[in-house]
Design a protein around this motif. Structure first.
Motif, PDB file in Angstrom:
ATOM      1  N   MET A   1       0.853  -1.183   0.000  1.00  0.00           N
ATOM      2  CA  MET A   1       0.000   0.000   0.000  1.00  0.00           C
ATOM      3  C   MET A   1       0.895   1.241   0.000  1.00  0.00           C
ATOM      4  O   MET A   1       1.849   1.323   0.763  1.00  0.00           O
ATOM      5  N   SER A   2       0.579   2.207  -0.853  1.00  0.00           N
ATOM      6  CA  SER A   2       1.392   3.415  -0.946  1.00  0.00           C
ATOM      7  C   SER A   2       1.141   4.310   0.263  1.00  0.00           C
ATOM      8  O   SER A   2       0.158   4.161   0.987  1.00  0.00           O
ATOM      9  N   SER A   3       2.018   5.280   0.442  1.00  0.00           N
ATOM     10  CA  SER A   3       1.888   6.237   1.534  1.00  0.00           C
ATOM     11  C   SER A   3       0.568   6.993   1.428  1.00  0.00           C
ATOM     12  O   SER A   3      -0.106   7.224   2.423  1.00  0.00           O
ATOM     13  N   ASN A   4       0.190   7.375   0.189  1.00  0.00           N
ATOM     14  CA  ASN A   4      -1.059   8.095  -0.031  1.00  0.00           C
ATOM     15  C   ASN A   4      -2.258   7.225   0.339  1.00  0.00           C
ATOM     16  O   ASN A   4      -3.196   7.687   0.989  1.00  0.00           O
ATOM     17  N   ASP A   5      -2.233   5.950  -0.078  1.00  0.00           N
ATOM     18  CA  ASP A   5      -3.317   5.027   0.278  1.00  0.00           C
ATOM     19  C   ASP A   5      -3.423   4.876   1.789  1.00  0.00           C
ATOM     20  O   ASP A   5      -4.516   4.795   2.338  1.00  0.00           O
ATOM     21  N   ASP A   6      -2.284   4.837   2.451  1.00  0.00           N
ATOM     22  CA  ASP A   6      -2.256   4.712   3.898  1.00  0.00           C
ATOM     23  C   ASP A   6      -2.875   5.947   4.554  1.00  0.00           C
ATOM     24  O   ASP A   6      -3.658   5.831   5.498  1.00  0.00           O
ATOM     25  N   GLN A   7      -2.557   7.138   4.035  1.00  0.00           N
ATOM     26  CA  GLN A   7      -3.139   8.375   4.567  1.00  0.00           C
ATOM     27  C   GLN A   7      -4.648   8.396   4.369  1.00  0.00           C
ATOM     28  O   GLN A   7      -5.380   8.840   5.251  1.00  0.00           O
ATOM     29  N   ILE A   8      -5.104   7.945   3.217  1.00  0.00           N
ATOM     30  CA  ILE A   8      -6.539   7.895   2.942  1.00  0.00           C
ATOM     31  C   ILE A   8      -7.221   6.952   3.932  1.00  0.00           C
ATOM     32  O   ILE A   8      -8.241   7.298   4.536  1.00  0.00           O
ATOM     33  N   ALA A   9      -6.643   5.771   4.131  1.00  0.00           N
ATOM     34  CA  ALA A   9      -7.212   4.789   5.066  1.00  0.00           C
ATOM     35  C   ALA A   9      -7.232   5.339   6.491  1.00  0.00           C
ATOM     36  O   ALA A   9      -8.211   5.140   7.224  1.00  0.00           O
ATOM     37  N   GLN A  10      -6.186   6.043   6.889  1.00  0.00           N
ATOM     38  CA  GLN A  10      -6.143   6.625   8.231  1.00  0.00           C
ATOM     39  C   GLN A  10      -7.218   7.694   8.395  1.00  0.00           C
ATOM     40  O   GLN A  10      -7.893   7.756   9.430  1.00  0.00           O
TER      41      GLN A  10
END
Length: 133
Positions: free
Chosen positions: A1-10
């Motif tokens: 999972m990319s950093s951006n995807d991780d931020q979205i999930a958070q």
């Protein structure tokens, strides 16, 4: 999972929602937007993922608009807000001094629809009839 995807999930986890697919794609690809859109000549701002939680928590959005998530606005008093009380969540405009959902003005059924219609129509200020675009 990319950093951006991780931020979205958070952000989704903190706000207690699952963003619509087109909004998730926008966040992952465009990130944010802040500009006058021609020919409508209206200002459209969509917040970056890093700003979403702060904007919603500092504005007491969940207290005033349960099921609402502010994602941007007109650069002034108006907040572009997802209404997660319905499925799929529509986008509405709310004045930042509004106290409840009664002040909501329908803008579009999705972010894709909003971005398609915005150059021609700008913001919808007439709350008597939802936009069909």
């Amino acid at each position: 999972m990319s950093s951006n995807d991780d931020q979205i999930a958070q952000a989704e986890s903190r706000l207690g929602v699952r963003f619509p697919a087109d909004y998730r794609t926008f966040l992952a690809t465009e990130g944010s937007m802040s500009r006058f859109v021609l020919p409508a000549d209206d200002f459209l701002m969509i917040n970056a993922i890093e700003e979403l939680v702060d904007v919603n928590e500092t504005g007491d959005i969940q207290e005033r608009f349960p099921g609402g998530v502010v994602i941007g606005g007109d650069g002034g008093r108006e907040m572009l807000t997802y209404d997660f009380r319905q499925e799929p969540p529509a986008l509405v405009l709310l004045d930042n001094s509004a106290q409840d959902w009664s002040a909501a003005i329908h803008q579009a059924t999705s972010l894709t629809a909003l971005l398609e219609q915005f150059p021609e129509h700008g913001w919808n200020w007439d709350d008597s009839e939802p936009s069909t675009h």
